[in-house]
Design a protein around this motif. Structure first.
Motif, PDB file in Angstrom:
ATOM      1  N   MET A 139       1.160  -0.799  -0.001  1.00  0.00           N
ATOM      2  CA  MET A 139       0.394  -0.185   0.044  1.00  0.00           C
ATOM      3  C   MET A 139       0.662   1.423   0.475  1.00  0.00           C
ATOM      4  O   MET A 139       1.872   0.673   0.693  1.00  0.00           O
ATOM      5  CB  MET A 139      -1.277   0.072   1.194  1.00  0.00           C
ATOM      6  N   SER A 140       0.339   2.195  -0.502  1.00  0.00           N
ATOM      7  CA  SER A 140       1.472   4.078  -0.578  1.00  0.00           C
ATOM      8  C   SER A 140       0.722   3.971   0.552  1.00  0.00           C
ATOM      9  O   SER A 140      -0.270   3.693   1.668  1.00  0.00           O
ATOM     10  CB  SER A 140       0.646   4.624  -1.489  1.00  0.00           C
ATOM     11  N   GLN A 141       1.509   5.569   1.374  1.00  0.00           N
ATOM     12  CA  GLN A 141       0.755   5.894   1.730  1.00  0.00           C
ATOM     13  C   GLN A 141      -0.995   6.626   1.771  1.00  0.00           C
ATOM     14  O   GLN A 141      -1.829   6.290   2.585  1.00  0.00           O
ATOM     15  CB  GLN A 141       1.234   7.500   2.228  1.00  0.00           C
ATOM     16  N   GLU A 142      -1.485   7.160   0.231  1.00  0.00           N
ATOM     17  CA  GLU A 142      -2.461   7.406   0.273  1.00  0.00           C
ATOM     18  C   GLU A 142      -3.382   6.096   0.341  1.00  0.00           C
ATOM     19  O   GLU A 142      -4.748   6.678   0.768  1.00  0.00           O
ATOM     20  CB  GLU A 142      -2.606   7.712  -1.526  1.00  0.00           C
ATOM     21  N   LYS A 160       3.184  11.940   8.676  1.00  0.00           N
ATOM     22  CA  LYS A 160       3.286  12.462   9.896  1.00  0.00           C
ATOM     23  C   LYS A 160       3.776  11.310  11.532  1.00  0.00           C
ATOM     24  O   LYS A 160       4.757  11.494  11.754  1.00  0.00           O
ATOM     25  CB  LYS A 160       2.411  13.657  10.584  1.00  0.00           C
ATOM     26  N   TRP A 161       2.407  10.526  11.046  1.00  0.00           N
ATOM     27  CA  TRP A 161       2.693   9.071  12.191  1.00  0.00           C
ATOM     28  C   TRP A 161       4.116   8.353  11.711  1.00  0.00           C
ATOM     29  O   TRP A 161       4.668   7.889  12.630  1.00  0.00           O
ATOM     30  CB  TRP A 161       1.715   7.863  12.057  1.00  0.00           C
ATOM     31  N   GLU A 162       4.944   8.628  10.067  1.00  0.00           N
ATOM     32  CA  GLU A 162       5.713   7.354   9.732  1.00  0.00           C
ATOM     33  C   GLU A 162       7.072   7.693  10.282  1.00  0.00           C
ATOM     34  O   GLU A 162       7.447   7.246  10.229  1.00  0.00           O
ATOM     35  CB  GLU A 162       5.256   6.929   8.495  1.00  0.00           C
ATOM     36  N   SER A 163       6.849   9.365  10.188  1.00  0.00           N
ATOM     37  CA  SER A 163       7.870   9.995  10.532  1.00  0.00           C
ATOM     38  C   SER A 163       8.270  10.516  11.758  1.00  0.00           C
ATOM     39  O   SER A 163       8.815  11.371  12.754  1.00  0.00           O
ATOM     40  CB  SER A 163       8.152  11.794   9.960  1.00  0.00           C
ATOM     41  N   GLY A 164       7.116   9.935  12.860  1.00  0.00           N
ATOM     42  CA  GLY A 164       7.147  10.339  14.816  1.00  0.00           C
ATOM     43  C   GLY A 164       6.726  11.594  14.223  1.00  0.00           C
ATOM     44  O   GLY A 164       6.927  11.811  15.723  1.00  0.00           O
ATOM     45  N   GLN A 165       6.396  12.260  14.218  1.00  0.00           N
ATOM     46  CA  GLN A 165       5.578  13.633  14.070  1.00  0.00           C
ATOM     47  C   GLN A 165       4.721  13.455  14.926  1.00  0.00           C
ATOM     48  O   GLN A 165       4.000  14.260  15.694  1.00  0.00           O
ATOM     49  CB  GLN A 165       5.474  14.384  12.834  1.00  0.00           C
ATOM     50  N   LEU A 185      -3.791   3.606   2.601  1.00  0.00           N
ATOM     51  CA  LEU A 185      -3.258   3.741   3.568  1.00  0.00           C
ATOM     52  C   LEU A 185      -4.055   4.346   3.911  1.00  0.00           C
ATOM     53  O   LEU A 185      -5.309   3.979   5.414  1.00  0.00           O
ATOM     54  CB  LEU A 185      -2.510   2.999   4.137  1.00  0.00           C
ATOM     55  N   ALA A 186      -4.171   5.661   4.167  1.00  0.00           N
ATOM     56  CA  ALA A 186      -5.052   6.784   4.166  1.00  0.00           C
ATOM     57  C   ALA A 186      -6.400   6.680   3.815  1.00  0.00           C
ATOM     58  O   ALA A 186      -7.221   6.320   4.659  1.00  0.00           O
ATOM     59  CB  ALA A 186      -4.577   8.066   3.797  1.00  0.00           C
ATOM     60  N   GLU A 187      -6.801   6.706   3.126  1.00  0.00           N
ATOM     61  CA  GLU A 187      -8.030   5.995   1.714  1.00  0.00           C
ATOM     62  C   GLU A 187      -8.737   5.026   2.584  1.00  0.00           C
ATOM     63  O   GLU A 187      -9.948   5.006   3.392  1.00  0.00           O
ATOM     64  CB  GLU A 187      -8.053   6.256   0.969  1.00  0.00           C
ATOM     65  N   ALA A 188      -8.280   4.124   2.936  1.00  0.00           N
ATOM     66  CA  ALA A 188      -8.160   2.865   4.175  1.00  0.00           C
ATOM     67  C   ALA A 188      -9.176   3.170   5.215  1.00  0.00           C
ATOM     68  O   ALA A 188      -9.583   1.980   5.840  1.00  0.00           O
ATOM     69  CB  ALA A 188      -7.452   1.744   4.098  1.00  0.00           C
ATOM     70  N   ILE A 189      -8.485   3.811   5.863  1.00  0.00           N
ATOM     71  CA  ILE A 189      -8.764   4.684   7.282  1.00  0.00           C
ATOM     72  C   ILE A 189      -9.436   5.978   7.130  1.00  0.00           C
ATOM     73  O   ILE A 189      -9.579   5.826   8.973  1.00  0.00           O
ATOM     74  CB  ILE A 189      -7.766   3.988   8.327  1.00  0.00           C
ATOM     75  N   GLY A 190      -9.516   6.608   6.722  1.00  0.00           N
ATOM     76  CA  GLY A 190     -10.494   7.768   6.522  1.00  0.00           C
ATOM     77  C   GLY A 190      -9.112   8.520   7.083  1.00  0.00           C
ATOM     78  O   GLY A 190     -10.034   9.604   7.644  1.00  0.00           O
ATOM     79  N   VAL A 191      -8.470   8.568   6.909  1.00  0.00           N
ATOM     80  CA  VAL A 191      -7.783  10.334   7.261  1.00  0.00           C
ATOM     81  C   VAL A 191      -6.747  10.677   6.055  1.00  0.00           C
ATOM     82  O   VAL A 191      -6.567  10.131   4.829  1.00  0.00           O
ATOM     83  CB  VAL A 191      -6.140   9.564   7.794  1.00  0.00           C
ATOM     84  N   SER A 192      -6.520  11.546   5.995  1.00  0.00           N
ATOM     85  CA  SER A 192      -5.262  12.353   4.463  1.00  0.00           C
ATOM     86  C   SER A 192      -3.953  11.297   5.139  1.00  0.00           C
ATOM     87  O   SER A 192      -3.654  10.539   5.521  1.00  0.00           O
ATOM     88  CB  SER A 192      -4.927  13.857   5.374  1.00  0.00           C
ATOM     89  N   ARG A 193      -3.590  11.813   3.656  1.00  0.00           N
ATOM     90  CA  ARG A 193      -1.828  11.251   3.161  1.00  0.00           C
ATOM     91  C   ARG A 193      -0.811  12.238   4.258  1.00  0.00           C
ATOM     92  O   ARG A 193      -0.208  11.084   5.223  1.00  0.00           O
ATOM     93  CB  ARG A 193      -1.819  11.213   2.025  1.00  0.00           C
TER      94      ARG A 193
END
Length: 262
Positions: free
Chosen positions: A18-21, A36-41, A23-31
């Motif tokens: 899956m791309s970040q896009e 930010k989750w993956e960068s720890g921000q 994943l974002a679409e699958a759980i209903g958030v923005s890319r």
């Protein structure tokens, strides 16, 4: 803890192809949120954590705290996930056709979607698809819809066969189509136990402009004798059809006529 979560999230996302896009679409958030989750921000809210655990089929303890997961490593390209309640298997071939995997298998207890040239999944979408719900070209499933469909409920542009079938050519317990064959058949041309047609109906009970069968209803009727279609002469049928439908497709005309005594 955030960096450990971030690394796991990125790894699981990549394992599923899956791309970040995506994943974002699958759980209903923005890319951007996924980035930010993956960068720890930043860190997902509880409902999003639950959605991630469901998607990746891991426990929250494992995803957040590092408790040992019940996942097993498999050869590259495939992924089997097992929990106490659920089993999931996914395989996606590296070979693609116009960006679509040649083969995508995605099955398990739950609603898993497979998209590929050849797709096998709980929900399958592909040129050739097999699943509980199958969509595409050649489809086989409990519910199937496509160019050619086979299933308990089959909907097709060309050929449909199943308990309930609807298509240009339909065959089934209940069949609806231009050419319909079944226990109950409804179409332009209908053949079956109960046949209802706008043009030609042939069956136990036949209702149509031309009706041929045991019990008949129509503008022109031919009743068979002793349940024997051979009791009606083929020339009668040919003459009647030629009279009413002189431009009828000849192969279909010959096929119908062949049902009767020459």
């Amino acid at each position: 803890m955030n960096m450990d979560f971030a690394e796991k999230l990125q790894n699981y996302r990549k394992q599923k192809g899956m791309s970040q896009e995506n994943l974002a679409e699958a759980i209903g958030v923005s890319r951007q949120a996924v980035s930010k989750w993956e960068s720890g921000q930043s860190y997902p809210e509880t409902d999003k954590l639950i959605a991630l655990c469901e998607l990746f089929q891991v426990s929250m303890d494992h995803l957040v705290r590092g408790v040992q997961s019940e996942q097993q490593e498999l050869p590259l390209g495939s992924n089997v996930q097992t929990t106490r309640y659920r089993v999931h298997y996914e395989y996606k071939s590296k070979t693609t056709w116009f960006g679509v995997p040649l083969i995508h298998i995605n099955v398990g207890r739950g609603m898993y979607v497979a998209k590929g040239v050849i797709a096998i999944g709980n929900i399958a979408i592909g040129t050739v698809s097999l699943g509980l719900l199958a969509l595409g070209g050649l489809c086989l499933g409990v519910v199937s819809a496509g160019l050619v469909s086979l299933g308990a409920l089959a909907l097709a542009i060309l050929l449909a066969a199943g308990g309930f079938a609807a298509g240009f050519v339909a065959a089934g317990g209940v069949a609806i189509g231009v050419l319909a064959f079944g226990g109950l058949s409804i179409g332009v041309y209908a053949f079956g136990g109960l046949a209802i047609a706008s043009r030609i109906a042939i069956g136990g009970y036949a209702s149509g402009h031309i009706a041929i069968g045991d019990a008949v209803r129509g503008a022109y009727t031919l009743a068979i004798q002793n349940d024997d279609f051979a009791s009606i002469h083929a020339d009668q049928v040919r003459s009647l059809i030629a009279q009413e439908y002189p431009k009828m497709w000849k192969p279909l005309l010959e096929w119908i006529v062949a049902m009767f005594r020459g």
